[in-house]
Scaffold this motif. Structure first.
Motif, PDB file in Angstrom:
ATOM      1  N   VAL A  12       0.873  -1.184   0.000  1.00 41.17           N
ATOM      2  CA  VAL A  12       0.000   0.000   0.000  1.00 41.17           C
ATOM      3  C   VAL A  12       0.905   1.227   0.000  1.00 41.17           C
ATOM      4  CG1 VAL A  12      -1.831   1.251   1.200  1.00 41.17           C
ATOM      5  CG2 VAL A  12      -1.737  -1.240   1.344  1.00 41.17           C
ATOM      6  N   GLY A  13       0.958   1.924  -1.138  1.00 39.18           N
ATOM      7  CA  GLY A  13       1.844   3.101  -1.230  1.00 39.18           C
ATOM      8  C   GLY A  13       3.272   2.682  -0.944  1.00 39.18           C
ATOM      9  N   PRO A  14       3.923   3.359   0.013  1.00 40.68           N
ATOM     10  CA  PRO A  14       5.329   3.029   0.285  1.00 40.68           C
ATOM     11  C   PRO A  14       5.488   1.887   1.296  1.00 40.68           C
ATOM     12  CG  PRO A  14       4.693   4.949   1.542  1.00 40.68           C
ATOM     13  CD  PRO A  14       3.471   4.513   0.794  1.00 40.68           C
ATOM     14  N   LEU A  15       4.364   1.293   1.757  1.00 38.95           N
ATOM     15  CA  LEU A  15       4.440   0.260   2.795  1.00 38.95           C
ATOM     16  C   LEU A  15       4.158  -1.120   2.221  1.00 38.95           C
ATOM     17  CD1 LEU A  15       2.565   1.981   5.771  1.00 38.95           C
ATOM     18  CD2 LEU A  15       4.984   2.020   5.239  1.00 38.95           C
ATOM     19  N   MET A  16       4.791  -2.133   2.830  1.00 36.93           N
ATOM     20  CA  MET A  16       4.619  -3.505   2.366  1.00 36.93           C
ATOM     21  C   MET A  16       4.549  -4.425   3.578  1.00 36.93           C
ATOM     22  SD  MET A  16       7.062  -5.297  -0.422  1.00 36.93           S
ATOM     23  CE  MET A  16       8.365  -5.868   0.623  1.00 36.93           C
ATOM     24  N   LEU A  17       3.629  -5.395   3.551  1.00 41.19           N
ATOM     25  CA  LEU A  17       3.480  -6.335   4.665  1.00 41.19           C
ATOM     26  C   LEU A  17       4.054  -7.686   4.253  1.00 41.19           C
ATOM     27  CD1 LEU A  17       2.256  -6.753   7.519  1.00 41.19           C
ATOM     28  CD2 LEU A  17       0.187  -7.584   6.405  1.00 41.19           C
ATOM     29  N   VAL A  18       4.979  -8.209   5.077  1.00 41.40           N
ATOM     30  CA  VAL A  18       5.581  -9.526   4.812  1.00 41.40           C
ATOM     31  C   VAL A  18       5.193 -10.456   5.957  1.00 41.40           C
ATOM     32  CG1 VAL A  18       7.735 -10.730   4.243  1.00 41.40           C
ATOM     33  CG2 VAL A  18       7.543  -8.297   3.797  1.00 41.40           C
ATOM     34  N   ILE A  32      14.325  -6.097  -1.560  1.00 40.56           N
ATOM     35  CA  ILE A  32      13.225  -6.717  -2.307  1.00 40.56           C
ATOM     36  C   ILE A  32      13.813  -7.145  -3.652  1.00 40.56           C
ATOM     37  CG2 ILE A  32      10.928  -6.346  -3.282  1.00 40.56           C
ATOM     38  CD1 ILE A  32      10.873  -3.861  -1.292  1.00 40.56           C
ATOM     39  N   ILE A  33      13.632  -8.420  -3.979  1.00 38.00           N
ATOM     40  CA  ILE A  33      14.173  -8.920  -5.248  1.00 38.00           C
ATOM     41  C   ILE A  33      12.998  -9.129  -6.206  1.00 38.00           C
ATOM     42  CG2 ILE A  33      15.523 -10.755  -6.360  1.00 38.00           C
ATOM     43  CD1 ILE A  33      16.279 -10.904  -2.984  1.00 38.00           C
ATOM     44  N   LEU A  34      12.981  -8.351  -7.295  1.00 34.66           N
ATOM     45  CA  LEU A  34      11.892  -8.419  -8.284  1.00 34.66           C
ATOM     46  C   LEU A  34      12.132  -9.580  -9.243  1.00 34.66           C
ATOM     47  CD1 LEU A  34      11.327  -4.643  -9.165  1.00 34.66           C
ATOM     48  CD2 LEU A  34      10.477  -5.938  -7.250  1.00 34.66           C
ATOM     49  N   PRO A  35      11.088 -10.032  -9.958  1.00 31.61           N
ATOM     50  CA  PRO A  35      11.264 -11.138 -10.914  1.00 31.61           C
ATOM     51  C   PRO A  35      12.376 -10.857 -11.931  1.00 31.61           C
ATOM     52  CG  PRO A  35       8.931 -10.588 -10.673  1.00 31.61           C
ATOM     53  CD  PRO A  35       9.694  -9.580  -9.882  1.00 31.61           C
ATOM     54  N   SER A  36      12.593  -9.580 -12.259  1.00 37.08           N
ATOM     55  CA  SER A  36      13.620  -9.234 -13.255  1.00 37.08           C
ATOM     56  C   SER A  36      15.037  -9.323 -12.682  1.00 37.08           C
ATOM     57  CB  SER A  36      13.379  -7.812 -13.755  1.00 37.08           C
ATOM     58  OG  SER A  36      13.520  -6.908 -12.659  1.00 37.08           O
ATOM     59  N   GLY A  37      15.132  -9.539 -11.356  1.00 34.11           N
ATOM     60  CA  GLY A  37      16.458  -9.568 -10.714  1.00 34.11           C
ATOM     61  C   GLY A  37      16.854  -8.233 -10.110  1.00 34.11           C
ATOM     62  N   SER A  60       7.025   1.577  -5.522  1.00 36.77           N
ATOM     63  CA  SER A  60       6.523   0.206  -5.396  1.00 36.77           C
ATOM     64  C   SER A  60       6.079  -0.357  -6.751  1.00 36.77           C
ATOM     65  CB  SER A  60       5.360   0.174  -4.405  1.00 36.77           C
ATOM     66  OG  SER A  60       4.384   1.115  -4.780  1.00 36.77           O
ATOM     67  N   THR A  61       6.233   0.419  -7.821  1.00 35.32           N
ATOM     68  CA  THR A  61       5.776  -0.050  -9.140  1.00 35.32           C
ATOM     69  C   THR A  61       6.560  -1.293  -9.554  1.00 35.32           C
ATOM     70  OG1 THR A  61       7.266   1.621 -10.020  1.00 35.32           O
ATOM     71  CG2 THR A  61       4.939   2.114 -10.142  1.00 35.32           C
ATOM     72  N   GLY A  62       5.858  -2.243 -10.155  1.00 35.89           N
ATOM     73  CA  GLY A  62       6.523  -3.436 -10.677  1.00 35.89           C
ATOM     74  C   GLY A  62       6.718  -4.544  -9.666  1.00 35.89           C
ATOM     75  N   ILE A  63       6.266  -4.357  -8.421  1.00 34.11           N
ATOM     76  CA  ILE A  63       6.411  -5.429  -7.431  1.00 34.11           C
ATOM     77  C   ILE A  63       5.240  -6.408  -7.608  1.00 34.11           C
ATOM     78  CG2 ILE A  63       6.439  -6.004  -4.971  1.00 34.11           C
ATOM     79  CD1 ILE A  63       7.805  -3.346  -4.427  1.00 34.11           C
ATOM     80  N   ASN A  64       5.574  -7.634  -7.974  1.00 37.23           N
ATOM     81  CA  ASN A  64       4.574  -8.680  -8.144  1.00 37.23           C
ATOM     82  C   ASN A  64       4.545  -9.496  -6.847  1.00 37.23           C
ATOM     83  OD1 ASN A  64       3.535 -11.289  -8.627  1.00 37.23           O
ATOM     84  ND2 ASN A  64       3.882 -11.054 -10.831  1.00 37.23           N
ATOM     85  N   LEU A  65       3.389  -9.546  -6.162  1.00 37.73           N
ATOM     86  CA  LEU A  65       3.323 -10.166  -4.831  1.00 37.73           C
ATOM     87  C   LEU A  65       3.770 -11.627  -4.851  1.00 37.73           C
ATOM     88  CD1 LEU A  65       0.057  -8.688  -3.240  1.00 37.73           C
ATOM     89  CD2 LEU A  65       2.328  -7.716  -3.354  1.00 37.73           C
ATOM     90  N   LYS A  66       3.374 -12.366  -5.887  1.00 39.02           N
ATOM     91  CA  LYS A  66       3.699 -13.799  -5.927  1.00 39.02           C
ATOM     92  C   LYS A  66       5.160 -14.062  -6.294  1.00 39.02           C
ATOM     93  CE  LYS A  66      -0.432 -16.591  -6.587  1.00 39.02           C
ATOM     94  NZ  LYS A  66      -1.537 -15.599  -6.617  1.00 39.02           N
ATOM     95  N   GLU A  67       5.672 -13.297  -7.240  1.00 43.12           N
ATOM     96  CA  GLU A  67       6.991 -13.601  -7.806  1.00 43.12           C
ATOM     97  C   GLU A  67       8.138 -12.903  -7.065  1.00 43.12           C
ATOM     98  OE1 GLU A  67       7.231 -14.963 -11.454  1.00 43.12           O
ATOM     99  OE2 GLU A  67       5.286 -15.772 -10.816  1.00 43.12           O
ATOM    100  N   SER A  68       7.843 -11.779  -6.366  1.00 41.87           N
ATOM    101  CA  SER A  68       8.925 -11.028  -5.692  1.00 41.87           C
ATOM    102  C   SER A  68       9.227 -11.644  -4.334  1.00 41.87           C
ATOM    103  CB  SER A  68       8.532  -9.564  -5.518  1.00 41.87           C
ATOM    104  OG  SER A  68       8.180  -9.007  -6.768  1.00 41.87           O
TER     105      SER A  68
END
Length: 454
Positions: A12-18, A32-37, A60-68
């Motif tokens: 949500v915006g600049p925040l992320m829940l793990v 955070i490691i994105l699918p693109s590396g 936070s653009t481009g962060i895929n919840l399943k793949e990141s």
């Protein structure tokens, strides 16, 4: 081996829940490691059982919840320090921003620093010459002091900051002197101004610069002043240098703190700032000072723009409680063309009497300072009376005071941003002005000094 978590629940915006994390601590850094590396930095804001709430340093653009995935690094934000830092420009996170090579670190230091034990503190005592008469002569800066500059939006605090960074020195000692300059949430234009000014005048050789721009993330803005203070602690207490830290603009820092606090849904305090604003500012300001057994010291000039020129706004108000005085810039003087527009009457340095006098500046300093203050205050009152009643209602001596206050602003305060006055020149300028008044009016100066200097 650091463990990777593929349990990002939501962004949500600049925040992320793990979810389902183990052994993660508050303020710890993560990647955070994105699918693109691609890798992006984040910081732990809150740990609740097995859930960690993290704040992103970048978009936070481009962060895929399943793949990141997320990897926690096991330490807080750190700064690489080495003697080669001097003469370099870094971004708000301590990465080189001047096309130079990466630093080869002598060590890594936690940017939150270690609080100074009050028993180990040494009292600020030596005079620091800024070359600005309104500060040196009347609101003296002392080594180890915290002396903020309160400005208003549109006032030339950037010029004054650059002038002090360029001219400041500890008089009467050969000890190495360095400036750590942190620009917090400034525009590209201001960043260019500071970088050009320091390069042109050669001041960059003894300066470490940290530049955080207005379009950088808020969480980076909170780290920038701490990066600067960590660099200062290394230079002062590891390398034995006298360090002057200039932080501009603390208002942008507090706004970023408010933004992060609102994102965490914390209960707001005064004007929406978090209730811990006082504590947070104090953890920064109190890192200045002198330590017993160490040659080096940290002197701090935080600069802040008062919203709506309001001294009672939470940021200047709390800053005034924590620091030892304030230098106030005046819009009225700025309109009159007085540069720098320092309003000496409400300005105050609570430690000025510790850094002046025989052996430090000159024996007549304290007396002339008191006399100039008194004469300027009386002259300003008389000018107001002239405006209401006309000149004929005032005595000759009262008119002399009125003229004195005008000359004082023009000659003593208004020296421009390129003139570097020694303390002797500042004191002599004060005496030149006092000669406008009859000897009998100099009631705050000892006779021996009047005989010698009048």
């Amino acid at each position: 081996m650091l463990r990777e978590y593929k349990t990002i629940q939501e962004v949500v915006g600049p925040l992320m829940l793990v979810k389902d994390v183990e052994g993660v601590t508050y303020d710890e850094l993560g990647e955070i490691i994105l699918p693109s590396g691609e890798k992006r930095l984040c910081k732990v804001l809150e740990v609740n059982g097995a859930d960690a709430l993290v704040q992103l340093f970048e978009a936070s653009t481009g962060i895929n919840l399943k793949e990141s995935s997320v990897r926690f690094l096991g330490h807080g934000t750190e700064l690489a320090v080495a003697p080669d830092m001097l003469g370099r420009v870094f971004d708000g996170m301590g990465r080189p921003a001047d096309d130079g090579p990466d630093l080869i670190p002598e060590k890594m230091m936690d940017i939150n620093g270690l609080p100074m034990n009050p028993a180990a503190r040494d009292y600020p005592a030596e005079f620091i010459q800024t070359g600005v008469s309104a500060i040196d002569g009347l609101n003296t800066l002392v080594r180890g002091q915290k002396l903020p500059i309160f400005s208003g939006s549109g006032l030339p605090h950037a010029n004054l900051a650059a002038q002090i960074a360029r001219q400041a020195k500890v008089v009467g000692t050969d000890a190495p002197f360095a400036v750590v300059f942190a620009a917090i949430g400034i525009t590209h234009e201001e960043a260019e101004f500071f970088a050009d000014d320091f390069r042109k005048t050669g001041a960059l050789d003894r300066t470490v610069m940290f530049m955080n721009l207005a379009n950088d993330p808020a969480v980076e803005r909170i780290a920038t002043p701490r990066m600067a203070l960590t660099a200062a602690e290394y230079l002062a207490f590891d390398l034995g240098m006298h360090v002057l830290v200039i932080l501009t603009d603390i208002t942008n820092y507090a706004e970023a703190l408010r933004e992060v606090s609102a994102a965490k849904k914390e209960v707001p305090g005064r004007r929406g700032y978090p209730g811990y604003l006082y504590t947070d500012l104090a953890t920064m300001y109190e890192r200045a000072g002198r330590k017993k057994g160490y040659d080096g010291s940290i002197t701090m000039i935080p600069i802040l723009t008062m919203p709506e020129d309001d001294k009672t706004h939470p940021i200047p108000d709390l800053t005034g409680y924590i620091t030892e005085g304030q230098i106030i810039l005046s819009r009225d003087l700025y309109r009159k063309g007085i540069m720098p527009p320092i309003d000496v009457l409400p300005s105050l340095s609570r430690l000025k009497d510790k850094g002046i006098g025989r052996g430090k500046t000159r024996e007549d300093h304290a007396d002339t300072m008191n006399q100039l203050f008194a004469a300027y205050a009386k002259g300003k009152e008389n000018l107001e009376l002239v405006a209401i009643l006309g000149e004929s209602a005032l005595s000759d001596v009262d008119l002399m005071y009125a003229k004195f206050s005008q000359e004082f602003e023009k000659v003593y305060v208004s020296q421009g941003y390129t003139k570097d006055r020694t303390i002797e020149e500042t004191l002599d300028t004060g005496w030149e002005l006092l000669r406008m008044l009859p000897k009998s009016e100099l009631k705050r100066i000892r006779d021996e000094y009047i005989e010698r200097y009048y």
